[in-house]
Design a protein around this motif. Structure first.
Motif, short mmCIF file in Angstrom:
data_model
loop_
_atom_site.label_atom_id
_atom_site.label_comp_id
_atom_site.label_asym_id
_atom_site.label_seq_id
_atom_site.Cartn_x
_atom_site.Cartn_y
_atom_site.Cartn_z
N VAL A 296 -0.56 -113.98 -38.58
CA VAL A 296 -1.70 -114.43 -37.78
C VAL A 296 -2.54 -113.24 -37.34
N ALA A 297 -1.86 -112.15 -36.97
CA ALA A 297 -2.58 -110.93 -36.60
C ALA A 297 -3.39 -110.41 -37.79
N LEU A 298 -2.81 -110.52 -38.99
CA LEU A 298 -3.50 -110.09 -40.19
C LEU A 298 -4.76 -110.92 -40.43
N SER A 299 -4.64 -112.24 -40.25
CA SER A 299 -5.81 -113.11 -40.43
C SER A 299 -6.87 -112.82 -39.37
N ASP A 300 -6.44 -112.53 -38.14
CA ASP A 300 -7.40 -112.22 -37.07
C ASP A 300 -8.17 -110.93 -37.38
N SER A 301 -7.47 -109.96 -37.97
CA SER A 301 -8.14 -108.69 -38.27
C SER A 301 -9.24 -108.88 -39.31
N MET A 302 -9.09 -109.87 -40.19
CA MET A 302 -10.11 -110.12 -41.21
C MET A 302 -11.38 -110.71 -40.61
N LYS A 303 -11.30 -111.25 -39.41
CA LYS A 303 -12.49 -111.79 -38.76
C LYS A 303 -13.38 -110.66 -38.23
N THR A 304 -12.75 -109.51 -37.97
CA THR A 304 -13.50 -108.35 -37.49
C THR A 304 -13.84 -107.40 -38.62
N ASN A 305 -12.85 -107.14 -39.47
CA ASN A 305 -13.06 -106.27 -40.63
C ASN A 305 -13.67 -107.10 -41.75
N MET A 306 -14.94 -106.90 -42.03
CA MET A 306 -15.65 -107.71 -43.02
C MET A 306 -15.67 -107.06 -44.41
N VAL A 307 -14.97 -105.92 -44.55
CA VAL A 307 -14.92 -105.23 -45.84
C VAL A 307 -13.72 -105.69 -46.65
N LEU A 308 -12.59 -105.88 -46.00
CA LEU A 308 -11.38 -106.32 -46.69
C LEU A 308 -11.63 -107.69 -47.33
N SER A 309 -11.50 -107.75 -48.66
CA SER A 309 -11.84 -108.97 -49.39
C SER A 309 -10.67 -109.59 -50.12
N TYR A 310 -9.65 -108.80 -50.45
CA TYR A 310 -8.51 -109.27 -51.23
C TYR A 310 -7.25 -109.11 -50.38
N ILE A 311 -6.51 -110.19 -50.17
CA ILE A 311 -5.29 -110.13 -49.37
C ILE A 311 -4.24 -111.02 -50.01
N TYR A 312 -3.05 -110.46 -50.22
CA TYR A 312 -1.97 -111.18 -50.91
C TYR A 312 -0.73 -111.20 -50.03
N ILE A 313 -0.22 -112.40 -49.72
CA ILE A 313 0.84 -112.53 -48.71
C ILE A 313 2.01 -113.39 -49.18
N TRP A 314 1.94 -113.97 -50.39
CA TRP A 314 2.98 -114.89 -50.80
C TRP A 314 4.35 -114.20 -50.84
N GLY A 315 5.40 -114.94 -50.41
CA GLY A 315 6.75 -114.41 -50.37
C GLY A 315 7.20 -114.03 -48.98
N ASN A 316 6.29 -114.14 -48.00
CA ASN A 316 6.64 -113.92 -46.61
C ASN A 316 6.90 -115.25 -45.92
N LYS A 317 7.18 -115.23 -44.65
CA LYS A 317 7.59 -116.44 -43.91
C LYS A 317 6.37 -117.09 -43.25
N PHE A 318 6.03 -118.30 -43.66
CA PHE A 318 4.85 -118.99 -43.15
C PHE A 318 5.24 -120.04 -42.11
N ASP A 319 4.78 -119.85 -40.86
CA ASP A 319 4.89 -120.95 -39.90
C ASP A 319 3.56 -121.69 -39.87
N GLU A 320 3.45 -122.72 -39.04
CA GLU A 320 2.24 -123.54 -39.06
C GLU A 320 1.02 -122.75 -38.60
N ALA A 321 1.21 -121.87 -37.64
CA ALA A 321 0.08 -121.06 -37.15
C ALA A 321 -0.48 -120.20 -38.28
N THR A 322 0.41 -119.63 -39.10
CA THR A 322 -0.04 -118.84 -40.25
C THR A 322 -0.81 -119.69 -41.23
N CYS A 323 -0.28 -120.88 -41.53
CA CYS A 323 -0.92 -121.78 -42.49
C CYS A 323 -2.32 -122.17 -42.02
N VAL A 324 -2.44 -122.48 -40.73
CA VAL A 324 -3.74 -122.87 -40.17
C VAL A 324 -4.70 -121.68 -40.21
#
Length: 391
Positions: A296-324
Motif C-alpha cells: 500500500v505504501a508502494l502504491s501511495d508513492s506512485m501518486k506522488t512520483n509521476m515518473v515511475l511507470s512500470y511496477i511488478y509485484i506478483w509473488g508477494n502477499k496481497f491483502d484486500e487493502a493492497t488489491c484495492v
C-alpha cells in the motif's frame, strides 16, 4: 530518443574518409570474416568450431549499411542450427578477428562454456576493441577471477554500453570488482548481475557507488545470496535512489524484501524523479516477502512520483487493502495494464489481484530467432532504455 548503434559508432571509433572508401573498407572486412576465422584457426593449429563458422557465414549474408552495426549471435542455446558450444580457445580465435573490426557492435555468447580463461580473452578483447557496445556472457562458467579480469578491463573501456553477466557465479568478491569498476567507468549504461550469487557486502558496495554514477540507466541485481534479516541492502538501495538522478530501471527480484525495506524504498520514491521501472516481483521460487502495509505504501508513492511507470509485484502477499490500492491505480490510469503484472477483478464485492504475465520476461533468458520481440517493455529485462539498436 533511442541512440542507434550507427550513431554511437560514428562518435566512438568508426573509420573516417570518403563514403565510398569507408563502404569498401567495411564491406571488405565484413565479407572476409568467415575466411579470417578459418585462417586464424589454421595458423594457430586450432580446430574450427563449425557453429562459429556457420554464424559468421550468416553474418556475411546480412544486409549491412554504414548507419548500422550488427550483433553476432553465437548463443549456445540456439535451437535452429547444430550447436557446438564455444570454448575458451574458440573465443580466443574469434577475438583475434574481431579486435579491430569496426562494424560488429554486439557479441552474444550466452549459454556457452567460457571459463575464467575465456574471461581473460574477453578482458583483452575489451581493451583492444573500440566499437563493441554490447557483450552478453550470461550463463557461462565464469567465476570470481574472471569477473576481476572483465571488471578491470572496463576501467579503461569507453565503448561498451551494455554487459550481461547473468548466471555466472562470480560471488560476493566478484561483485566487489564490479563495484570498483562503477567508480571509474563513465560510459556503461546497462549492467545485468542477476543470478550471480552476489552477497550483502557487494550489493551494498554497488548501490553505494551508484549514488554518484551518472551513466548507468539500467541495473539488474536479482537473486543475491543474503543471510541477514536486517535488510541492510534495501536500506542502502533506498539511499541510492534518493541521490541518483540517472537510473531509469532497477531489478530487485528475490531479495527477501519485507515491509520495512519496501517502506524505505517508498520514502526514496517520493524524492526520486528518474526511475521508471521497478521490479520487486518473485519470478521464481522465492518471493520478496512484502505484505499489505508495504505494498500500500508502494502504491501511495506512485501518486506522488509521476515518473515511475512500470511496477511488478506478483509473488508477494496481497491483502484486500493492497488489491484495492493497485486496482485504483490501474482504473485511474496511473498504472497502465501493460506496465504491471497484476490484474484486478471483483468477486462478491471484494477486489482481488490476478497474475497478468503478458509475456513478462519471456525473452529474458533467451531471444527469439524468428524476428523482433513485439513488446520489449513487457517481455525483456533492461529494455526501457535503448543504448543501441536491438539492445
Amino acid at each position: 530518443m533511442a541512440t542507434t548503434a550507427g550513431d554511437l559508432g560514428s562518435r566512438r571509433g568508426q573509420p573516417s574518409g570518403t563514403p565510398m572508401a569507408t563502404a569498401a573498407a567495411v564491406m571488405s572486412t565484413h565479407l572476409s570474416l568467415h575466411k579470417q576465422y578459418l585462417q586464424v584457426c589454421q595458423e594457430s593449429s586450432q580446430p574450427e568450431n563449425p557453429f562459429i563458422a556457420h554464424m559468421l557465414e550468416e553474418a556475411e549474408r546480412a544486409d549491412i549499411t554504414l548507419t548500422k552495426g550488427i550483433t553476432l549471435k553465437i548463443a549456445g542455446n540456439n535451437r535452429l542450427v547444430p550447436v557446438q558450444k564455444v570454448t575458451d580457445e574458440d573465443f580466443r580465435m574469434l577475438a583475434c578477428i574481431l579486435s579491430n573490426n569496426t562494424f560488429v557492435t554486439g557479441l552474444d555468447l550466452r549459454y556457452n562454456v567460457l571459463t575464467d580463461v575465456g574471461a581473460e580473452h574477453a578482458a583483452k578483447f575489451l581493451q583492444e576493441n573500440s566499437t563493441l557496445h554490447y557483450l552478453n556472457l550470461m550463463f557461462n562458467d565464469i567465476g570470481t577471477n574472471g569477473a576481476e579480469l572483465i571488471a578491470k578491463a572496463l576501467h579503461g573501456n569507453e565503448t561498451l554500453l551494455y554487459l550481461r553477466m547473468t548466471g555466472n557465479k562470480i560471488d560476493n568478491k566478484g561483485g566487489m570488482y564490479f563495484a570498483s569498476m562503477l567508480q571509474i567507468n563513465s560510459t556503461l549504461e546497462k549492467l545485468d548481475l542477476g543470478d550471480c550469487d552476489l552477497g550483502t557486502q557487494s550489493l551494498i558496495a554497488i548501490v553505494t557507488v551508484m549514488s554518484h554514477n551518472k551513466a548507468m540507466k539500467a541495473l539488474n541485481l536479482n537473486r543475491p545470496i543474503l543471510y541477514s534479516q536486517e535488510e541492510e541492502t534495501t536500506v542502502h538501495t533506498a539511499l541510492m535512489m534518493k541521490n541518483n538522478a540517472c537510473l531509469m530501471e532497477l531489478h530487485l527480484c528475490k531479495h527477501e524484501m519485507k515491509n520495512f525495506g519496501v517502506e524505505r524504498l517508498c520514502d526514496a520514491l517520493y524524492e526520486n524523479r528518474s526511475l521508471r521501472y521497478l521490479d520487486l516481483s518473485w519470478l521464481a521460487v522465492v518471493s520478496n516477502n512484502i505484505s499489505g502495509k508495504g505494498l500500500v505504501a508502494l502504491s501511495d508513492s506512485m501518486k506522488t512520483n509521476m515518473v515511475l511507470s512500470y511496477i511488478y509485484i506478483w509473488g508477494n502477499k496481497f491483502d484486500e487493502a493492497t488489491c484495492v490500492a493497485f486496482s485504483d491505480l490501474i482504473e485511474n490510469g496511473r498504472l497502465k495494464p501493460n506496465c504491471t503484472d497484476v490484474d484486478p477483478y471483483e468477486v462478491d464485492g471484494h477486489i482481488y489481484l490476478a497474475e497478468l504475465s503478458h509475456g513478462l520476461k519471456r525473452h529474458y533468458y533467451w531471444t527469439p530467432s524468428y524476428g523482433e520481440v513485439d513488446n520489449k517493455d513487457a517481455n525483456a529485462s533492461l529494455a526501457i532504455r535503448a543504448v543501441a539498436e536491438h539492445l
